[in-house]
Scaffold this motif. Sequence first.
Motif, PDB file in Angstrom:
ATOM      1  N   LEU A  88       0.835  -1.199   0.000  1.00 29.96           N
ATOM      2  CA  LEU A  88       0.000   0.000   0.000  1.00 29.96           C
ATOM      3  C   LEU A  88       0.875   1.256   0.000  1.00 29.96           C
ATOM      4  N   ASN A  89       0.646   2.181   0.916  1.00 25.80           N
ATOM      5  CA  ASN A  89       1.416   3.432   0.981  1.00 25.80           C
ATOM      6  C   ASN A  89       2.908   3.143   1.073  1.00 25.80           C
ATOM      7  N   ASN A  90       3.681   3.952   0.395  1.00 26.25           N
ATOM      8  CA  ASN A  90       5.128   3.754   0.404  1.00 26.25           C
ATOM      9  C   ASN A  90       5.824   5.109   0.491  1.00 26.25           C
ATOM     10  N   THR A  91       6.768   5.200   1.430  1.00 30.19           N
ATOM     11  CA  THR A  91       7.671   6.348   1.450  1.00 30.19           C
ATOM     12  C   THR A  91       9.061   5.827   1.139  1.00 30.19           C
ATOM     13  N   CYS A  92       9.844   6.655   0.489  1.00 22.46           N
ATOM     14  CA  CYS A  92      11.144   6.208   0.008  1.00 22.46           C
ATOM     15  C   CYS A  92      12.135   7.373   0.097  1.00 22.46           C
ATOM     16  N   ASP A  93      13.128   7.225   0.959  1.00 26.93           N
ATOM     17  CA  ASP A  93      14.183   8.227   1.090  1.00 26.93           C
ATOM     18  C   ASP A  93      15.459   7.662   0.489  1.00 26.93           C
ATOM     19  N   ILE A  94      15.922   8.285  -0.583  1.00 28.69           N
ATOM     20  CA  ILE A  94      17.101   7.808  -1.298  1.00 28.69           C
ATOM     21  C   ILE A  94      18.264   8.748  -1.030  1.00 28.69           C
ATOM     22  N   ASP A  95      19.398   8.170  -0.666  1.00 34.89           N
ATOM     23  CA  ASP A  95      20.627   8.917  -0.461  1.00 34.89           C
ATOM     24  C   ASP A  95      21.741   8.160  -1.178  1.00 34.89           C
ATOM     25  N   GLY A  96      22.001   8.551  -2.420  1.00 30.77           N
ATOM     26  CA  GLY A  96      23.012   7.862  -3.218  1.00 30.77           C
ATOM     27  C   GLY A  96      22.582   6.443  -3.533  1.00 30.77           C
ATOM     28  N   ASP A  97      23.372   5.463  -3.057  1.00 36.45           N
ATOM     29  CA  ASP A  97      23.082   4.054  -3.320  1.00 36.45           C
ATOM     30  C   ASP A  97      22.396   3.358  -2.146  1.00 36.45           C
ATOM     31  N   VAL A  98      21.833   4.138  -1.231  1.00 33.64           N
ATOM     32  CA  VAL A  98      21.111   3.594  -0.078  1.00 33.64           C
ATOM     33  C   VAL A  98      19.719   4.226  -0.042  1.00 33.64           C
ATOM     34  N   ALA A  99      18.738   3.406   0.237  1.00 34.20           N
ATOM     35  CA  ALA A  99      17.364   3.905   0.357  1.00 34.20           C
ATOM     36  C   ALA A  99      16.718   3.301   1.593  1.00 34.20           C
ATOM     37  N   HIS A 100      15.886   4.087   2.230  1.00 33.56           N
ATOM     38  CA  HIS A 100      15.080   3.621   3.360  1.00 33.56           C
ATOM     39  C   HIS A 100      13.623   3.772   2.965  1.00 33.56           C
ATOM     40  N   THR A 101      12.864   2.681   3.120  1.00 28.65           N
ATOM     41  CA  THR A 101      11.459   2.715   2.750  1.00 28.65           C
ATOM     42  C   THR A 101      10.590   2.242   3.908  1.00 28.65           C
ATOM     43  N   GLU A 102       9.374   2.733   3.898  1.00 35.74           N
ATOM     44  CA  GLU A 102       8.328   2.253   4.789  1.00 35.74           C
ATOM     45  C   GLU A 102       7.140   1.958   3.880  1.00 35.74           C
ATOM     46  N   THR A 103       6.694   0.701   3.894  1.00 34.73           N
ATOM     47  CA  THR A 103       5.604   0.288   3.023  1.00 34.73           C
ATOM     48  C   THR A 103       4.514  -0.362   3.863  1.00 34.73           C
ATOM     49  N   TYR A 104       3.343   0.249   3.865  1.00 33.29           N
ATOM     50  CA  TYR A 104       2.208  -0.348   4.543  1.00 33.29           C
ATOM     51  C   TYR A 104       1.790  -1.587   3.752  1.00 33.29           C
ATOM     52  N   TYR A 105       1.346  -2.616   4.475  1.00 31.23           N
ATOM     53  CA  TYR A 105       0.881  -3.806   3.785  1.00 31.23           C
ATOM     54  C   TYR A 105      -0.413  -4.320   4.395  1.00 31.23           C
ATOM     55  N   LEU A 106      -1.113  -5.081   3.595  1.00 33.20           N
ATOM     56  CA  LEU A 106      -2.307  -5.796   4.009  1.00 33.20           C
ATOM     57  C   LEU A 106      -2.099  -7.242   3.568  1.00 33.20           C
ATOM     58  N   PHE A 107      -2.048  -8.149   4.531  1.00 33.30           N
ATOM     59  CA  PHE A 107      -1.902  -9.568   4.234  1.00 33.30           C
ATOM     60  C   PHE A 107      -3.270 -10.230   4.377  1.00 33.30           C
ATOM     61  N   VAL A 108      -3.631 -11.045   3.395  1.00 32.99           N
ATOM     62  CA  VAL A 108      -4.860 -11.823   3.462  1.00 32.99           C
ATOM     63  C   VAL A 108      -4.518 -13.257   3.096  1.00 32.99           C
ATOM     64  N   GLY A 109      -4.965 -14.184   3.918  1.00 31.12           N
ATOM     65  CA  GLY A 109      -4.770 -15.603   3.636  1.00 31.12           C
ATOM     66  C   GLY A 109      -6.080 -16.357   3.761  1.00 31.12           C
ATOM     67  N   ARG A 110      -6.365 -17.185   2.776  1.00 31.51           N
ATOM     68  CA  ARG A 110      -7.520 -18.092   2.884  1.00 31.51           C
ATOM     69  C   ARG A 110      -6.990 -19.362   3.531  1.00 31.51           C
ATOM     70  N   ASN A 111      -7.408 -19.603   4.763  1.00 27.81           N
ATOM     71  CA  ASN A 111      -6.875 -20.698   5.553  1.00 27.81           C
ATOM     72  C   ASN A 111      -7.450 -22.046   5.140  1.00 27.81           C
ATOM     73  N   ARG A 112      -6.721 -23.082   5.437  1.00 34.08           N
ATOM     74  CA  ARG A 112      -7.155 -24.439   5.089  1.00 34.08           C
ATOM     75  C   ARG A 112      -8.453 -24.823   5.799  1.00 34.08           C
ATOM     76  N   ASP A 113      -8.743 -24.197   6.944  1.00 32.02           N
ATOM     77  CA  ASP A 113      -9.994 -24.487   7.658  1.00 32.02           C
ATOM     78  C   ASP A 113     -11.162 -23.645   7.131  1.00 32.02           C
ATOM     79  N   GLU A 114     -10.955 -22.978   5.960  1.00 35.00           N
ATOM     80  CA  GLU A 114     -11.961 -22.149   5.285  1.00 35.00           C
ATOM     81  C   GLU A 114     -12.202 -20.802   5.948  1.00 35.00           C
ATOM     82  N   SER A 115     -11.416 -20.440   6.965  1.00 34.91           N
ATOM     83  CA  SER A 115     -11.497 -19.088   7.512  1.00 34.91           C
ATOM     84  C   SER A 115     -10.548 -18.190   6.709  1.00 34.91           C
TER      85      SER A 115
END
Length: 190
Positions: free
Chosen positions: A81-108
């Motif tokens: 999702l949202n991503n911030t990216c600070d680049i300084d030469g050959d180094v970058a620091h990022t923060e990336t929001y994520y949403l994980f969804v899994g369909r479980n084997r028990d159908e939940s």
Amino acid sequence: MTTTEDRLDRIGQLLDRQDITDCLTRFSRGMDRFDRDLFLSAFHDDAVIAAGEFVGGAAALYDWAIVLHEQGQVSTHHNLLNNTCDIDGDVAHTETYYLFVGRNRDESNWIAGGRYIDRLERRDGQWRIVLRTNAIEWSGLVPTLPIPFADVPGIDLNGVPSRSTEDPSYQRPLTNKRETNVPSAGGDAA
């Protein structure tokens, strides 16, 4: 700096940001499709990842996570999702929001959200992750509903979702094998 130099610098930054975004996406797609090579291409060989109880290298993370996902879920989606990216030469620091969804084997369905906090380095022209920490911020179960359109005859002709390179997203060139069908208004079309 002249306007032309400034513009070229900004274009270079945009290209770096796109390469970094592509790197982060390779991690997610590699995990969801069980594509080891794609997953590992997101990390430098000496990368360290801290994810839940796991702390170690990328190859060991893949092996550990695949067992968890194979045992626990029939499908997973690591959405970036949202991503911030600070680049300084050959180094970058990022923060990336994520949403994980899994369909479980028990159908939940398991859903969780958080942030990937990464340090990336450009080596030999390639942006890859060298350090990742996973800040898990919430988690829960959501009700399961039937997968829409699963009972439509021929729905599988263009391929079926797969946790492998057999997934339709790997098909080149992508082609349609289904007959033209335009349902009437008020019918089963979504």
